[in-house]
Design a protein around this motif. Sequence first.
Motif, PDB file in Angstrom:
ATOM      1  N   UNK B 224       0.840  -1.185   0.000  1.00  9.72           N
ATOM      2  CA  UNK B 224       0.000   0.000   0.000  1.00  9.72           C
ATOM      3  C   UNK B 224       0.879   1.241   0.000  1.00  9.72           C
ATOM      4  N   UNK B 225       0.412   2.268  -0.687  1.00  7.29           N
ATOM      5  CA  UNK B 225       1.161   3.527  -0.757  1.00  7.29           C
ATOM      6  C   UNK B 225       0.160   4.663  -0.679  1.00  7.29           C
ATOM      7  N   UNK B 226       0.606   5.869  -0.299  1.00  8.13           N
ATOM      8  CA  UNK B 226      -0.324   7.007  -0.349  1.00  8.13           C
ATOM      9  C   UNK B 226      -0.782   7.218  -1.794  1.00  8.13           C
ATOM     10  N   UNK B 227      -2.030   7.654  -1.978  1.00  5.95           N
ATOM     11  CA  UNK B 227      -2.554   7.905  -3.314  1.00  5.95           C
ATOM     12  C   UNK B 227      -1.667   8.922  -4.028  1.00  5.95           C
ATOM     13  N   UNK B 228      -1.299   8.612  -5.259  1.00  5.64           N
ATOM     14  CA  UNK B 228      -0.367   9.450  -6.012  1.00  5.64           C
ATOM     15  C   UNK B 228      -1.132  10.417  -6.900  1.00  5.64           C
ATOM     16  N   UNK B 229      -0.453  11.440  -7.377  1.00  2.66           N
ATOM     17  CA  UNK B 229      -1.024  12.296  -8.420  1.00  2.66           C
ATOM     18  C   UNK B 229      -1.121  11.472  -9.696  1.00  2.66           C
ATOM     19  N   UNK B 230      -1.869  12.004 -10.662  1.00  6.93           N
ATOM     20  CA  UNK B 230      -1.996  11.309 -11.942  1.00  6.93           C
ATOM     21  C   UNK B 230      -0.625  11.082 -12.561  1.00  6.93           C
ATOM     22  N   UNK B 231       0.241  12.082 -12.488  1.00  7.69           N
ATOM     23  CA  UNK B 231       1.573  11.952 -13.094  1.00  7.69           C
ATOM     24  C   UNK B 231       2.388  10.859 -12.424  1.00  7.69           C
ATOM     25  N   UNK B 232       2.351  10.818 -11.092  1.00  3.43           N
ATOM     26  CA  UNK B 232       3.125   9.795 -10.387  1.00  3.43           C
ATOM     27  C   UNK B 232       2.524   8.414 -10.574  1.00  3.43           C
ATOM     28  N   UNK B 233       1.191   8.358 -10.637  1.00  5.02           N
ATOM     29  CA  UNK B 233       0.540   7.076 -10.873  1.00  5.02           C
ATOM     30  C   UNK B 233       0.924   6.538 -12.257  1.00  5.02           C
ATOM     31  N   UNK B 234       0.991   7.439 -13.234  1.00  4.96           N
ATOM     32  CA  UNK B 234       1.394   7.029 -14.585  1.00  4.96           C
ATOM     33  C   UNK B 234       2.824   6.492 -14.571  1.00  4.96           C
ATOM     34  N   UNK B 235       3.712   7.147 -13.813  1.00  3.57           N
ATOM     35  CA  UNK B 235       5.102   6.663 -13.696  1.00  3.57           C
ATOM     36  C   UNK B 235       5.141   5.274 -13.069  1.00  3.57           C
ATOM     37  N   UNK B 236       4.318   5.091 -12.036  1.00  8.89           N
ATOM     38  CA  UNK B 236       4.279   3.796 -11.348  1.00  8.89           C
ATOM     39  C   UNK B 236       3.821   2.692 -12.299  1.00  8.89           C
ATOM     40  N   UNK B 237       2.692   2.930 -12.965  1.00 10.09           N
ATOM     41  CA  UNK B 237       2.114   1.893 -13.826  1.00 10.09           C
ATOM     42  C   UNK B 237       3.041   1.573 -14.997  1.00 10.09           C
ATOM     43  N   UNK B 238       3.515   2.612 -15.672  1.00  9.61           N
ATOM     44  CA  UNK B 238       4.373   2.354 -16.835  1.00  9.61           C
ATOM     45  C   UNK B 238       5.703   1.745 -16.383  1.00  9.61           C
ATOM     46  N   UNK B 239       6.201   2.183 -15.226  1.00  7.19           N
ATOM     47  CA  UNK B 239       7.475   1.646 -14.722  1.00  7.19           C
ATOM     48  C   UNK B 239       7.406   0.135 -14.519  1.00  7.19           C
ATOM     49  N   UNK B 240       6.299  -0.329 -13.904  1.00  6.85           N
ATOM     50  CA  UNK B 240       6.150  -1.772 -13.651  1.00  6.85           C
ATOM     51  C   UNK B 240       6.132  -2.544 -14.967  1.00  6.85           C
ATOM     52  N   UNK B 241       5.509  -1.975 -15.988  1.00  8.65           N
ATOM     53  CA  UNK B 241       5.375  -2.704 -17.253  1.00  8.65           C
ATOM     54  C   UNK B 241       6.645  -2.594 -18.098  1.00  8.65           C
ATOM     55  N   UNK B 242       7.251  -1.419 -18.092  1.00  6.96           N
ATOM     56  CA  UNK B 242       8.457  -1.248 -18.908  1.00  6.96           C
ATOM     57  C   UNK B 242       9.601  -2.116 -18.379  1.00  6.96           C
ATOM     58  N   UNK B 243       9.537  -2.458 -17.083  1.00  3.40           N
ATOM     59  CA  UNK B 243      10.563  -3.328 -16.498  1.00  3.40           C
ATOM     60  C   UNK B 243      10.580  -4.698 -17.175  1.00  3.40           C
ATOM     61  N   UNK B 244       9.479  -5.082 -17.799  1.00  3.07           N
ATOM     62  CA  UNK B 244       9.431  -6.398 -18.465  1.00  3.07           C
ATOM     63  C   UNK B 244       9.311  -6.257 -19.981  1.00  3.07           C
ATOM     64  N   UNK B 245       9.717  -5.104 -20.480  1.00  3.45           N
ATOM     65  CA  UNK B 245       9.664  -4.872 -21.925  1.00  3.45           C
ATOM     66  C   UNK B 245      10.550  -5.872 -22.665  1.00  3.45           C
ATOM     67  N   UNK B 246       9.980  -6.590 -23.636  1.00  5.55           N
ATOM     68  CA  UNK B 246      10.813  -7.551 -24.365  1.00  5.55           C
ATOM     69  C   UNK B 246      11.890  -6.824 -25.166  1.00  5.55           C
ATOM     70  N   UNK B 247      13.023  -7.488 -25.368  1.00  4.64           N
ATOM     71  CA  UNK B 247      14.124  -6.883 -26.117  1.00  4.64           C
ATOM     72  C   UNK B 247      13.640  -6.472 -27.502  1.00  4.64           C
ATOM     73  N   UNK B 248      13.941  -5.250 -27.871  1.00  5.07           N
ATOM     74  CA  UNK B 248      13.635  -4.788 -29.231  1.00  5.07           C
ATOM     75  C   UNK B 248      12.205  -4.324 -29.444  1.00  5.07           C
ATOM     76  N   UNK B 249      11.351  -4.456 -28.421  1.00  4.42           N
ATOM     77  CA  UNK B 249       9.945  -4.089 -28.614  1.00  4.42           C
ATOM     78  C   UNK B 249       9.792  -2.572 -28.583  1.00  4.42           C
ATOM     79  N   UNK B 250       9.121  -2.026 -29.566  1.00  5.79           N
ATOM     80  CA  UNK B 250       8.972  -0.570 -29.611  1.00  5.79           C
ATOM     81  C   UNK B 250       7.531  -0.122 -29.837  1.00  5.79           C
ATOM     82  N   UNK B 251       6.660  -1.043 -30.244  1.00  4.76           N
ATOM     83  CA  UNK B 251       5.267  -0.692 -30.475  1.00  4.76           C
ATOM     84  C   UNK B 251       4.395  -1.482 -29.516  1.00  4.76           C
ATOM     85  N   UNK B 252       3.354  -0.841 -28.995  1.00  3.11           N
ATOM     86  CA  UNK B 252       2.487  -1.567 -28.062  1.00  3.11           C
ATOM     87  C   UNK B 252       1.036  -1.137 -28.214  1.00  3.11           C
ATOM     88  N   UNK B 253       0.139  -2.102 -28.090  1.00  2.00           N
ATOM     89  CA  UNK B 253      -1.267  -1.800 -27.852  1.00  2.00           C
ATOM     90  C   UNK B 253      -1.392  -1.484 -26.370  1.00  2.00           C
TER      91      UNK B 253
END
Lengths: 572, 572
Positions: B224-253
């Motif tokens: 659990x974490x304190x509720x983030x601003x939209x900008x910080x929440x976006x960093x959190x969500x994208x950060x978790x997913x980009x950590x598992x970005x496949x090699x060479x992948x540049x386009x995403x749905x």
Amino acid sequence: MTTIFDAPEDFATTALAGFAAIYQRNVRLVKGGVVRSTKVPKGKVAVVVGGGSGHYPAFAGYVGPGLADAAVAGDVFASPSTAAVARVCRHADQGGGVLLGFGNYAGDVLNFGVAAERLRSEGIDVRILPVTDDVASAPVDSSAKRRGIAGDLVVFKIAGAAAEAGKSLDEVERLARYANDRTFSFGVAFGGCTLPGAAGPLFTVPDGQMALGLGIHGEPGVSEEPIATASDLAKLLTGKLLAERPAGASKAAAVLNGLGSTKYEELFVLWTAVAKELAEACVEVVDPECGEFVTSLDMQGCSLTLLWLNEELEALWRAPADAPVLRKGVIIAAEPATDEIADADGPQSFAPASEASKASGKCIARLIGNIADALKEAEEELGRIDAFAGDGDHGQGMRRGSAAASDAAQTAVAAGAGAASVLAAAGDAWADRAGGTSGAIWGLALRSWSNAFSDEDKASDAATVEGSRLALEGVTRLGRARVGDKTLVDALVPFVETLERESAAGRPLVEAWNAAATAAQEAADATSALTPKLGRARPLAEKSIGHPDAGAVSLALVARVAGAFLKEAAAG
Amino acid sequence: MTTIFDAPEDFATTALAGFAAIYQRNVRLVKGGVVRSTKVPKGKVAVVVGGGSGHYPAFAGYVGPGLADAAVAGDVFASPSTAAVARVCRHADQGGGVLLGFGNYAGDVLNFGVAAERLRSEGIDVRILPVTDDVASAPVDSSAKRRGIAGDLVVFKIAGAAAEAGKSLDEVERLARYANDRTFSFGVAFGGCTLPGAAGPLFTVPDGQMALGLGIHGEPGVSEEPIATASDLAKLLTGKLLAERPAGASKAAAVLNGLGSTKYEELFVLWTAVAKELAEACVEVVDPECGEFVTSLDMQGCSLTLLWLNEELEALWRAPADAPVLRKGVIIAAEPATDEIADADGPQSFAPASEASKASGKCIARLIGNIADALKEAEEELGRIDAFAGDGDHGQGMRRGSAAASDAAQTAVAAGAGAASVLAAAGDAWADRAGGTSGAIWGLALRSWSNAFSDEDKASDAATVEGSRLALEGVTRLGRARVGDKTLVDALVPFVETLERESAAGRPLVEAWNAAATAAQEAADATSALTPKLGRARPLAEKSIGHPDAGAVSLALVARVAGAFLKEAAAG
């Protein structure tokens, strides 16, 4: 609670920008609103709609071919400025004039009205259309004072379809006004809404109450009543609207609108009841819509809108539309299916069986009858145990499943099925009627067990022991639970291992079985010390410490009942 | 809170029936689920999806050409039974085999798995596809243990498009598995969800906190974490997913999914921040979706899903689909607009003016500058008064509006505008920048007032008095407020009446004006005794008793400032 934002004062503009980014195929962002991103024929009447933000999809979500040409968006719950309205209209105007649609609120009447005057002075023909569908907001004899709520959607749809059909501004205005005159809505709220950044809701509805006739900006309701069932709520909503049914009207477009936090599934539940009421009132419903169309931030509640159709309005209501939230018409051409929906419950006939196997099948059916009796008796106790870690429905599921299994086994016996088929049929019925994971596990266990039997041979002791291993394999292969996870596997593993070991040591089945049943019972008792592992919520998992697993307990119970049956059979 | 239902145990089946009634064009109801109501080519692979109810639009909302052929629906948050899965598959099978898609949960794995085995024994080729997109539910090296959340939508979309394209079951399975391997989601929850009929929520999130990595059935979050601003929440969500970005992948749905009670507008706000993060990470986003796709009853929260595309997956993701909640493709053919979006702020040039009128214009601009200074000083006080009956932003709006009016008046003077044009330009700027109803009213008042002036003549005393009447008429005609409604009209009416009466009695303008300003002040003070009438929420209306109306107070203030200006001008 509105939770996601950066600066609260930027909420509306940022939301509009995000919307425009997602729906690039439909819209382009302009200052203060959005316009279609597709080419519009010169001379077509422009339908421009708008109002405050916080009502998504009203109004930006309505922009697209067949519906609106542009939408103006004010701040949250605030009218857009006169200049913004005028600016968006200038973008949308194709030389055919502008129909300017908005809900009938003081600020909107003012800003849209002044913008219309300003545009007229610039030579653009503009007509204004304040939507007045909310029957709760003023009596029928002063309906021009009524507010606009979800009726916005249907009135704008009629205007948009008329404009798309190439009608003149006079005609579009006439049809839109006529539609507005025949559009009626009534809404209820179960809870208030919170402005972005505000510490508390704009208003509250007392617990267990619903506010009748509430507006979409926190305006006071007409009255409060205890929350009704879906059926009574449907009676209330349809009653208010049918009271103003125009003479001779028999067909209506309908919109069941969620205000923000009310689930689509709740709306579908309500729709089944609304459809029933309308059918009883001899109203033929045309192309109903059910979803979020005019919301009020995170308000909980819903409204029902009826537009009484004549032939002209019906054609316009049914016409294609291609906006983000109202897409009517076909994307992928596909003929309606015309075949009757047949029963698809799978093969019900049984392979021919030997007399020996039939006799075993009868025996199995009797045993399952005993199990069903025992589980019926234990229903309450199993429910009580389950309530520590789950929703307390384990006893109910076991009772329902075993009763269905017993019925199916008897039916199979009557149809002349052998041992394997009787047990498989029982398993399938158990899984189908019990529902949930435990129903599936029991169904799988019995069906797997049946693979050790056949319809040609008597169900031998050796096959019975082999079946227990198959059952365990089936359950662990597809059910994924392991020993220590606090599931029925904790009791099933020692049961099977003991049964195999004691049988291998040469003990008769009845003795080996009862030793296994004792091992299962001990293991079930020991689950008290464990915490569940498989996808259960943390508070539930913690609550369950000190209580045995209901699945393991019921397995031990079934083992004991079967042991007693075997003993009796051996004795008899 | 789930509020609308009759018997809680009938919630799921009634919701499904209501859904099927609304979406007759798409689906037909069968026992335990829905199948397409349109003809499907013989031999086409059937994509059948499903799981528990309470996740709408998952899974019934996915049924339609280009997506799923059928959906199985269990009880709320409970897997459908093996028999139901098998039955719906038998309905959907067209002889091309079945791809059976579901989220990776123990109960679903069990029931769909057993159903697949049963169907295979009946000669139907069935492949199972448990979706495993939730990165929070297991580490990357045991990704097969991960749960399925909103990734369901994208994986099923790929499978559905492949099946629609006529690919074989082997190919559809390969593509769907490949898509699943490249689909990653992460979610947060701000609040829990309540089962129909339950007294309280399944779980709660502490106030001001958000739970990270929560499941869609109340499974525990990772932290659990304190509720983030939209900008910080976006960093959190994208950060978790980009950590598992496949090699060479540049386009995403991408799918930004709301869990039930989170508003679409909040999702759009978040999307602007997510899009920024993804752009910075050099991810090209293809056809993003933002809305409710996999929900958890009335849970508050959201998740972000990325499917890393190659050419093959991109074509399938972009392919048309015609299901209730995912409609991709064109209904009404319309070319994209290609013209640049031009400025549309209306005519900015001024008519030629006489020197006398220009001099009056200069005077008016100076007066408006004084008004802006006074309102800037009074901002806090006006906000305080407004907070009793509104959201406390009146002072801010008046400051912004008058400052903009002052700038516009000076710009007009510099461009050589006469009295009428200077005042009209000031009014328009006030309305545009102040926003809300009071901004519109002030803009309208000044613009109406300007109609008494011209660009040829000096602004005479008589014209000034006449202008006050025009302003009042403009405000009451479009603004609808009447005396006694606790608005600025309560002060404006005595102001105009006094000004007219005193002028008619032969008093000089400066004296008449100051008498009128005094009358306005007295009337503004007297609004303390009134309650507002115009569309304000009841609690706010009640709170405002004993406090004057901020709009009336600011009108009196402006009248006083103008009076002082006239006095000074008369003296100088």
